[in-house]
Design a protein around this motif. Structure first.
Motif, short mmCIF file in Angstrom:
data_model
loop_
_atom_site.label_atom_id
_atom_site.label_comp_id
_atom_site.label_asym_id
_atom_site.label_seq_id
_atom_site.Cartn_x
_atom_site.Cartn_y
_atom_site.Cartn_z
N LEU A 118 0.80 -1.22 0.00
CA LEU A 118 0.00 0.00 0.00
C LEU A 118 0.84 1.27 0.00
N ASP A 119 2.07 1.19 0.50
CA ASP A 119 2.95 2.37 0.55
C ASP A 119 4.29 1.98 -0.07
N ARG A 120 4.24 1.61 -1.33
CA ARG A 120 5.44 1.07 -1.97
C ARG A 120 6.60 2.05 -2.06
N TYR A 121 6.33 3.34 -1.95
CA TYR A 121 7.40 4.33 -2.04
C TYR A 121 7.80 4.87 -0.67
N GLY A 122 7.18 4.36 0.40
CA GLY A 122 7.54 4.79 1.75
C GLY A 122 7.17 6.21 2.07
N THR A 123 6.12 6.73 1.45
CA THR A 123 5.73 8.12 1.67
C THR A 123 4.80 8.31 2.85
N GLY A 124 4.24 7.20 3.34
CA GLY A 124 3.25 7.30 4.41
C GLY A 124 1.85 7.50 3.88
N GLU A 125 1.72 7.65 2.56
CA GLU A 125 0.42 7.81 1.91
C GLU A 125 -0.08 6.44 1.48
N LEU A 126 -1.08 5.92 2.16
CA LEU A 126 -1.56 4.58 1.86
C LEU A 126 -2.65 4.57 0.80
N GLY A 127 -3.29 5.69 0.58
CA GLY A 127 -4.36 5.76 -0.41
C GLY A 127 -5.62 5.08 0.08
N GLY A 128 -6.73 5.58 -0.38
CA GLY A 128 -8.00 4.98 0.01
C GLY A 128 -8.31 5.18 1.48
N PRO A 129 -9.34 4.51 1.93
CA PRO A 129 -9.77 4.69 3.33
C PRO A 129 -9.08 3.75 4.31
N VAL A 130 -7.78 3.49 4.12
CA VAL A 130 -7.07 2.56 5.01
C VAL A 130 -7.18 3.06 6.45
N ALA A 131 -7.53 2.14 7.35
CA ALA A 131 -7.69 2.50 8.77
C ALA A 131 -6.38 3.05 9.33
N ASP A 132 -6.47 4.08 10.13
CA ASP A 132 -5.30 4.72 10.71
C ASP A 132 -4.96 4.07 12.05
N ASP A 133 -4.54 2.80 12.00
CA ASP A 133 -4.23 2.10 13.24
C ASP A 133 -2.84 1.47 13.23
N GLU A 134 -2.02 1.82 12.24
CA GLU A 134 -0.67 1.27 12.17
C GLU A 134 0.19 1.67 13.37
N ALA A 135 0.16 2.94 13.72
CA ALA A 135 1.01 3.43 14.81
C ALA A 135 0.65 2.75 16.13
N ASP A 136 -0.62 2.47 16.35
CA ASP A 136 -1.05 1.81 17.58
C ASP A 136 -0.41 0.44 17.72
N LEU A 137 -0.21 -0.25 16.62
CA LEU A 137 0.32 -1.60 16.66
C LEU A 137 1.85 -1.62 16.67
N ARG A 138 2.46 -0.63 16.08
CA ARG A 138 3.92 -0.56 16.12
C ARG A 138 4.39 -0.17 17.50
N ASN A 139 3.53 0.56 18.23
CA ASN A 139 3.91 1.10 19.52
C ASN A 139 2.73 0.97 20.47
N PRO A 140 2.36 -0.27 20.86
CA PRO A 140 1.13 -0.48 21.63
C PRO A 140 1.11 0.15 23.02
N LYS A 141 2.23 0.47 23.59
CA LYS A 141 2.27 1.05 24.93
C LYS A 141 2.13 2.56 24.93
N GLY A 142 2.24 3.17 23.75
CA GLY A 142 2.05 4.62 23.66
C GLY A 142 3.33 5.40 23.91
N GLY A 143 4.45 4.73 24.14
CA GLY A 143 5.72 5.41 24.34
C GLY A 143 6.36 5.77 23.03
N SER A 144 7.55 6.32 23.05
CA SER A 144 8.23 6.69 21.81
C SER A 144 8.83 5.45 21.17
N GLN A 145 8.97 5.52 19.84
CA GLN A 145 9.46 4.35 19.08
C GLN A 145 10.94 4.24 19.11
#
Length: 145
Positions: A118-145
């Protein structure tokens, strides 16, 4: 007999395997439609009502989730289904529920590959109505990455 065995053991089965997998995916879609009770006939009042309201999108998402479950149960590659679900705005939580795993497990299993598609160029633009929940899963505790 030897020529039959030679053919069976030497034939390139690549195209046949792709055709078989495609047929299985198409059948999974057909079965999902059947399990959902079929679709309204295009142009009918029911079809028009679905197209103009939220019911059409709800039916499509539900059918795609059912398709995903069938693909998983059949042992087929579910990645295209997961990509499609994410493009419909389905959250990792709902993908996980359909797969019978935690959202973290679903994200670990498919998240990187879905993001690469979905983000083949690494721009952060996923296109379409992709749910905005990636950050929650990369950092489930809410701290800094």
């Amino acid at each position: 007999m030897d020529s039959f065995l030679e053919t069976a053991l030497a034939a390139d089965v690549t195209a046949a395997a792709v055709a078989s997998a495609d047929a299985a995916v198409n059948e999974a879609s057909r079965q999902a439609d059947l399990l959902m009770g079929g679709r309204p006939v295009p142009g009918s009042p029911e079809w028009t009502a679905e197209q103009e309201g939220a019911a059409g999108r709800q039916r499509e998402v539900a059918t795609q989730l059912l398709h995903f479950r069938i693909v998983l149960a059949a042992g087929l590659d579910p990645l295209p289904s997961v990509v499609g679900l994410r493009r419909w705005g389905v959250t990792w939580e709902l993908v996980a529920r359909a797969a019978g795993v935690t959202k973290q497990a679903a994200h670990e299993r498919w998240g990187r590959r879905v993001l690469e598609i979905l983000d083949r160029y690494g721009t952060g633009e996923l296109g379409g109505p992709v749910a905005d929940d990636e950050a929650d899963l990369r950092n489930p505790k809410g701290g800094s990455q």
